[in-house]
Each structure stands twice: as C-alpha cells, then as structure tokens.
Design an enzyme around this catalytic site. Structure first.
Site, PDB file in Angstrom:
ATOM      1  N   GLY A   1       0.849  -1.192   0.000  1.00  9.68           N
ATOM      2  CA  GLY A   1       0.000   0.000   0.000  1.00  9.68           C
ATOM      3  C   GLY A   1       0.876   1.230   0.000  1.00  9.68           C
ATOM      4  O   GLY A   1       2.063   1.143   0.311  1.00  9.68           O
ATOM      5  N   CYS A  47       5.432  -5.931   1.346  1.00  9.53           N
ATOM      6  CA  CYS A  47       5.745  -4.502   1.258  1.00  9.53           C
ATOM      7  C   CYS A  47       5.160  -3.728   2.447  1.00  9.53           C
ATOM      8  O   CYS A  47       5.625  -3.902   3.563  1.00  9.53           O
ATOM      9  CB  CYS A  47       5.286  -3.964  -0.093  1.00  9.53           C
ATOM     10  SG  CYS A  47       6.065  -2.394  -0.486  1.00  9.53           S
ATOM     11  N   TYR A  48       4.114  -2.917   2.256  1.00 13.37           N
ATOM     12  CA  TYR A  48       3.534  -2.217   3.418  1.00 13.37           C
ATOM     13  C   TYR A  48       3.102  -3.247   4.483  1.00 13.37           C
ATOM     14  O   TYR A  48       3.271  -3.017   5.687  1.00 13.37           O
ATOM     15  CB  TYR A  48       2.330  -1.376   2.963  1.00 13.37           C
ATOM     16  CG  TYR A  48       1.572  -0.748   4.117  1.00 13.37           C
ATOM     17  CD1 TYR A  48       2.036   0.411   4.730  1.00 13.37           C
ATOM     18  CD2 TYR A  48       0.407  -1.334   4.612  1.00 13.37           C
ATOM     19  CE1 TYR A  48       1.352   0.977   5.798  1.00 13.37           C
ATOM     20  CE2 TYR A  48      -0.285  -0.775   5.680  1.00 13.37           C
ATOM     21  CZ  TYR A  48       0.193   0.380   6.274  1.00 13.37           C
ATOM     22  OH  TYR A  48      -0.482   0.938   7.334  1.00 13.37           O
ATOM     23  N   HIS A  95       7.557  -7.735  -4.006  1.00 11.36           N
ATOM     24  CA  HIS A  95       6.225  -8.174  -4.468  1.00 11.36           C
ATOM     25  C   HIS A  95       6.308  -9.516  -5.201  1.00 11.36           C
ATOM     26  O   HIS A  95       6.691  -9.548  -6.368  1.00 11.36           O
ATOM     27  CB  HIS A  95       5.633  -7.117  -5.406  1.00 11.36           C
ATOM     28  CG  HIS A  95       5.254  -5.862  -4.712  1.00 11.36           C
ATOM     29  ND1 HIS A  95       4.019  -5.655  -4.151  1.00 11.36           N
ATOM     30  CD2 HIS A  95       5.973  -4.745  -4.429  1.00 11.36           C
ATOM     31  CE1 HIS A  95       3.969  -4.458  -3.583  1.00 11.36           C
ATOM     32  NE2 HIS A  95       5.149  -3.895  -3.733  1.00 11.36           N
ATOM     33  N   GLU A 106       3.896 -11.186  -6.260  1.00 12.20           N
ATOM     34  CA  GLU A 106       2.758 -11.340  -7.170  1.00 12.20           C
ATOM     35  C   GLU A 106       3.018 -10.796  -8.573  1.00 12.20           C
ATOM     36  O   GLU A 106       2.260 -11.053  -9.485  1.00 12.20           O
ATOM     37  CB  GLU A 106       1.511 -10.661  -6.565  1.00 12.20           C
ATOM     38  CG  GLU A 106       1.553  -9.139  -6.455  1.00 12.20           C
ATOM     39  CD  GLU A 106       2.265  -8.604  -5.210  1.00 12.20           C
ATOM     40  OE1 GLU A 106       3.072  -9.343  -4.629  1.00 12.20           O
ATOM     41  OE2 GLU A 106       2.024  -7.440  -4.845  1.00 12.20           O
ATOM     42  N   SER A 111     -25.827  -9.365 -24.550  1.00 11.48           N
ATOM     43  CA  SER A 111     -25.286  -8.519 -25.617  1.00 11.48           C
ATOM     44  C   SER A 111     -24.526  -9.340 -26.648  1.00 11.48           C
ATOM     45  O   SER A 111     -24.132  -8.824 -27.680  1.00 11.48           O
ATOM     46  CB  SER A 111     -24.320  -7.510 -25.004  1.00 11.48           C
ATOM     47  OG  SER A 111     -23.195  -8.213 -24.471  1.00 11.48           O
ATOM     48  N   GLY A 112     -24.310 -10.642 -26.317  1.00  9.50           N
ATOM     49  CA  GLY A 112     -23.451 -11.445 -27.183  1.00  9.50           C
ATOM     50  C   GLY A 112     -22.024 -11.433 -26.676  1.00  9.50           C
ATOM     51  O   GLY A 112     -21.195 -12.206 -27.123  1.00  9.50           O
ATOM     52  N   GLY A 113     -21.728 -10.564 -25.728  1.00 12.06           N
ATOM     53  CA  GLY A 113     -20.393 -10.552 -25.116  1.00 12.06           C
ATOM     54  C   GLY A 113     -20.257 -11.718 -24.155  1.00 12.06           C
ATOM     55  O   GLY A 113     -21.256 -12.329 -23.743  1.00 12.06           O
ATOM     56  N   ASP A 162     -19.389 -11.986 -20.953  1.00  6.67           N
ATOM     57  CA  ASP A 162     -19.838 -11.932 -19.565  1.00  6.67           C
ATOM     58  C   ASP A 162     -21.344 -12.209 -19.441  1.00  6.67           C
ATOM     59  O   ASP A 162     -21.756 -13.053 -18.646  1.00  6.67           O
ATOM     60  CB  ASP A 162     -19.499 -10.574 -18.932  1.00  6.67           C
ATOM     61  CG  ASP A 162     -18.018 -10.257 -19.042  1.00  6.67           C
ATOM     62  OD1 ASP A 162     -17.229 -11.203 -19.266  1.00  6.67           O
ATOM     63  OD2 ASP A 162     -17.645  -9.081 -18.914  1.00  6.67           O
ATOM     64  N   SER A 163     -22.141 -11.491 -20.243  1.00  4.96           N
ATOM     65  CA  SER A 163     -23.585 -11.719 -20.119  1.00  4.96           C
ATOM     66  C   SER A 163     -23.946 -13.112 -20.632  1.00  4.96           C
ATOM     67  O   SER A 163     -24.868 -13.752 -20.116  1.00  4.96           O
ATOM     68  CB  SER A 163     -24.378 -10.638 -20.855  1.00  4.96           C
ATOM     69  OG  SER A 163     -24.036 -10.576 -22.221  1.00  4.96           O
ATOM     70  N   LYS A 204     -11.704 -12.157 -15.483  1.00  3.42           N
ATOM     71  CA  LYS A 204     -12.050 -12.397 -16.890  1.00  3.42           C
ATOM     72  C   LYS A 204     -11.522 -13.747 -17.391  1.00  3.42           C
ATOM     73  O   LYS A 204     -12.228 -14.484 -18.072  1.00  3.42           O
ATOM     74  CB  LYS A 204     -11.453 -11.271 -17.746  1.00  3.42           C
ATOM     75  CG  LYS A 204     -11.952 -11.239 -19.156  1.00  3.42           C
ATOM     76  CD  LYS A 204     -13.242 -10.491 -19.231  1.00  3.42           C
ATOM     77  CE  LYS A 204     -13.711 -10.243 -20.623  1.00  3.42           C
ATOM     78  NZ  LYS A 204     -14.955  -9.463 -20.627  1.00  3.42           N
TER      79      LYS A 204
END
Ligand code: XMP
Length: 507
Positions: free
Chosen positions: A53, A80-81, A166, A168, A218-220, A222-223, A363
């Site tokens: 942070g 880190c922090y 870090h 990650e 929408s065809g995307g 996610d939906s 995603k």
C-alpha cells in the site's frame, strides 16, 4: 473450499495477489484492510496476506487492521507495506529509506518454509519507501538485498512472514513459488478452486432462488456466461433478451440468436428495435448526444419488455470481480447475490433484485467457464465492442449508407486479421466512416466517394492504446478489398494516433 484472505491496503498489485493464488487453484479473496474479526471468522481462512500500500506505518492516517488479527494464530504473510506492518506490530522498527523501485537481487539466507526451493538468489521486484530497520524479537532475516537488510523475515515460533518485495508481479523470479510455499505448505490450503467446482456450487446456489430472472444479453462473454449458468440452474424461469439497436457488427444479431436458441436452447427473445434507435438518432452529430439517445432508448425498450413479459423478480448481470472492487483501498466485494439496486438506470418500480453470478471471478476465469460450457470460440475471443455500437464508430450523423460501409469494411478488416493470424493479438480493430469524401477513378470515370478509416490498436485495459504496426502488405490487402468490394468507397486511411491524445473510438 479452502480460502486465503488478502487484506487490501491499497496497492495497485493487491488484485494480482489473488489472481496468482487462484492460478494454482486455491481460492483467494480481496477484502478491505479494516475487516472485522467477526467477518474474518465467517470466512474461515487458512491464512491471511497483507497487501502492499502507498502509506507509511507511522502516518497518522495509516491503514491498520484490527489488533486481534495478529493474535488469531493464523499464518500471516505481509507484502511490502504489509511487511512493515508486521515488523512494527511485533516490536521491530521501520524507517524511511530511499525510495526503491524495480528489480533487486534477493539473497536467500534461510531456505526453509517461505523461501524453500527458490534457489540461492532471485531477482525480486521492489516498490517501497519505508523499510525494516530492526526486526522484531523472535524473528530472523531469511532474505536480504543490497539495500534492504531485512527484505524477508520469519518468526521463529509462529507462521508469520514479511517480505519487502512483491512476489505477485511477474518481474519477481519464483514469485509464484514463494506464494505457493506460503499458501500450500505454511497454510496447508487444498487446491480445490476449479471452474468445474465453481459451476457446480453456483448452479446449486442459484437453483434455490424463487421467481423469474430477466437477463439482458449482448453477445459478449460476460452476459453470455452469466445467462448460461443461470439457465443450468433454473431452466425456463430465465428469460434472456437481446436488444438489436441496429448498430451492431455485420450479422451479429443472427449469430447471437442462433447461439442462444439453437445451441443452448435458452428462453430467448430478440427485439428488433433498429428502426426506433435509428429514427431517434436521425440528424444527430454530437457524440455525447448519440450516446445519451442510445442509452435512453435501450432502457425504454428493455423496461417495456420487462413489463410485458414479467413479472420478474431478478435482473441478472455479468458483473465481474474487478468491477466490484473499487480502486485503491477497496470497500470489499459485495455478496454474490445483492438485494435491491437501481443499476443502469432501470426504473425502481420494476422492483428487480440483482443476480450477479460472476461477481467473484476474473475475466480469464470467465473464459475458462465459457470453454467448459461450450460457448463458441468466435464469441469469447471477440474484441470488445462499445455499448452504443456503431453510433460511436461512425463520425457525424448515422445514415443507412454510412452504416452499411462501416459494417462491411469492418468485416473485411476482421477477416484479414484472422487470415493473418493477428486477430487475437490486437485489442480492437474496425473500420469507420465520416462525411469527408475524396475523388477516385473507377474504370474511366472520376467518382466522389467515401473515405474509410481503418483503426487497429494494441492495449491492455483500454485506458491507453497504441496504434498497431500492421505489416504494409496486410494494410494494402485490406485497402484493396475495401475499395473493390464496397462501391461507395474511394479512399482508405489508417489511423496512427495513440490514446492519449486520441481515443480508441472516433466519437
Ligand atoms: P475510448 O474510445 O474512450 O474507448 O478510448 C475505450 C474503450 O471503451 C469502449 N467504449 C465504450 N463502451 N460505451 C461502452 O460501453 C461507450 O459509450 C463507449 N465508448 C467507448 C471502446 O470500444 C474501448 O474498448
């Protein structure tokens, strides 16, 4: 399912800690740093990680977690922090140091537990101002760099660790190995986070809800994935609606309808509202005005459908995990099923509750589910497309001829990119048209035709973008096809402006 909690102290990398852990099939969740002890107990984590942070532990407004967390006897890893918090909390000293950014060589002093199997030294990514000057009693240094003498520390008695770097970020060699050591060896978490498992538990959870669900698709990806999960759980109690606003890519509405109705046998309605959208957009040139009209018309068509085909109790949305967490110090993810809302401007009187089955996912995890659920590759690999569609791709007023040119030319651009094997490596690619015209010669005749602009960009998050250096031969092929196949076009240009100062879409 075993869980690791990551307390978010506001680092830009907090998310990445969760992602890296999930990549080796352990569920990790980002929660706010000031989460209560009671909440932590409810999560029943196998271990806790404190993220980095921007603050300093000595600042008066420094984010400090509940004291009792340090006494829970749960494995702790501070990054880190988070490392400085642990040093400070357990009785060591943190000092202001010269800011250090970038890669440093970490020498391993003790390779048991956290640093086991990583070798004698590794490149580690640093991004900090403060550092540990004195380590707490009962701790030992297990790794150092030239400038940070206590870059990695471990408690002799407890499973408590702190690292200044870090693990990650990809620039830290063996970073995943270090996280694995903590999560798998120290915390003993099982690798039971799989997308198959997620589908099973989510379907089970959704199958318990009552009432009908409305899902705008929408065809995307996610939906689509949200709808398929819900469909698996409640079958025909789910109604999907697709609003064709007349501003879609070539044949897109047919592909979407075909996928939902024929492939997936989902209760699906397609509303062809193209004419009403286009008539409202007639004569409108201003980009923001076009966006506003498309947004309002969408809500009007959607609300009308909900009213006539209801009653619905739920509105499903394909919200993802990153959408949920606010930037900086997060407010923490909301529950998967949240009651009451007024999202996207839908009127309150519809009284819909929100169902967001992908709210815990990234995603790439949604892509994995899409594969498991047999979503066709051309759907889930498709480039992002703006909500207002071609209204923001066409410059100036939207006319039937400009719509036709944009759709056909964009199809050519996409086809040629696919043929060249480059479609998957660029962020977005399309052709646009405005009102400027240029003279060309067709046969023996001079003709005043349209100018088409090709836009292909590289980006990682759409916040910034660079124009793609496509091979000249490929651009030539696109240009030739566009002028040969689309009779109204005489010139083709390639957009070479980056974002900023330009944007990805021209309107
Ligand atoms: P710009 O043009 O601002 O676009 O660089 C960044 C990303 O957002 C998409 N975009 C939109 N998406 N509604 C949307 O849903 C909009 O009004 C809109 N405008 C741009 C664009 O396609 C790109 O991915």
């Amino acid at each position: 399912m075993d869980k690791i909690l990551v307390l978010d102290f506001g680092s830009q990398y907090s998310h990445l800690i969760c992602r890296r852990i999930r990549e080796f099939s352990v569920y990790a969740e980002l929660v706010p740093f000031d989460i209560s002890l009671e909440e932590i107990r409810k999560h029943n984590p196998k271990g806790i990680i404190f993220s980095g942070g921007p603050s300093s532990v000595y600042n008066s407004d420094a984010p400090i977690p509940e004291d009792a967390i340090f006494e829970m006897n749960l494995p702790l890893l501070g990054i880190c922090y988070g490392h400085q918090l642990i040093v400070n909390k357990f009785g060591g000293k943190v000092k202001r140091a010269n800011k250090e950014y970038g890669s440093s060589l970490l020498t391993i002093d003790n390779d048991k537990d956290l640093l086991s199997g990583v070798g004698e030294s590794v490149r580690a990514w640093m991004s900090h101002g403060d550092e540990a000057e004195e380590i707490p009693p009962g701790f030992q240094v297990i790794g150092h760099t030239e400038s940070a003498k206590a870059a990695a520390i471990a408690s002799d008695e407890k499973s408590v660790f702190g690292i200044q770097f870090h693990p990650e970020v990809v620039h830290t060699e063996q970073g995943t190995e270090i996280l694995k050591n903590f999560v798998l060896k120290v915390c003993g978490a099982s690798q039971d986070w799989t997308m198959e498992g997620f589908i099973e538990t989510e379907v089970e959870k959704i199958s318990k809800i009552e009432g009908n669900v409305l899902c705008g698709v929408s065809g995307g990806i996610d939906s689509t994935v949200a709808a398929l999960l819900i469909h698996k759980a409640i079958g025909d109690r789910l109604k999907c609606v697709f609003v064709n606003n007349g501003l879609l890519r070539m044949d897109e509405e047919k592909e979407i309808e075909e996928m939902f109705k024929n492939n997936f046998k989902v209760n699906f309605s397609s509303i062809n509202a193209g004419e009403s959208f286009l008539s409202k957009l007639k004569g409108v040139e201003d980009p923001e005005e076009k966006r506003k009209i498309v947004g309002e018309e969408f809500i009007s068509v959607f609300t009308d459908f909900a009213e006539k085909n209801g009653p619905f109790k739920w509105l499903a949305q394909g919200t993802l995990y990153p959408d949920v967490i606010e930037s900086g110090v997060s407010k923490g993810p909301a529950a998967v099923i949240k009651s009451h809302h007024n999202v996207g401007g839908l009127p309150d009187w519809l009284n819909l509750e929100i169902l967001e089955p992908l709210k815990e996912l990234y995603k790439d995890e949604v892509r994995e589910i899409a594969k498991i659920l047999n979503v066709p590759q051309n759907i889930f690999m498709r480039h992002p497309f703006p909500g207002p569609g071609l209204a923001v791709r066409i410059i100036g007023e939207i006319t039937p001829i400009k719509l036709d040119i944009t759709k056909r030319a964009s199809k050519i651009v996409e086809e040629e990119l696919i043929e060249a094997g480059l479609y998957g490596s660029v962020w977005q690619a399309y052709a646009s048209v405005g009102d400027d015209k240029a003279v060309g010669v067709v046969g023996d005749e001079r003709k005043h035709g349209n100018i088409v602009m090709i836009r292909v960009v590289d980006s990682i998050d759409a916040m910034t973008a660079d124009w793609t250096r496509l091979p000249h031969g490929l651009l030539e092929k696109m240009s030739n096809r566009i002028t040969n196949e689309i009779e109204d076009v005489t010139w083709v240009t390639y957009a070479i402006s980056s974002k900023p100062p330009a944007t990805i879409e021209p309107q």
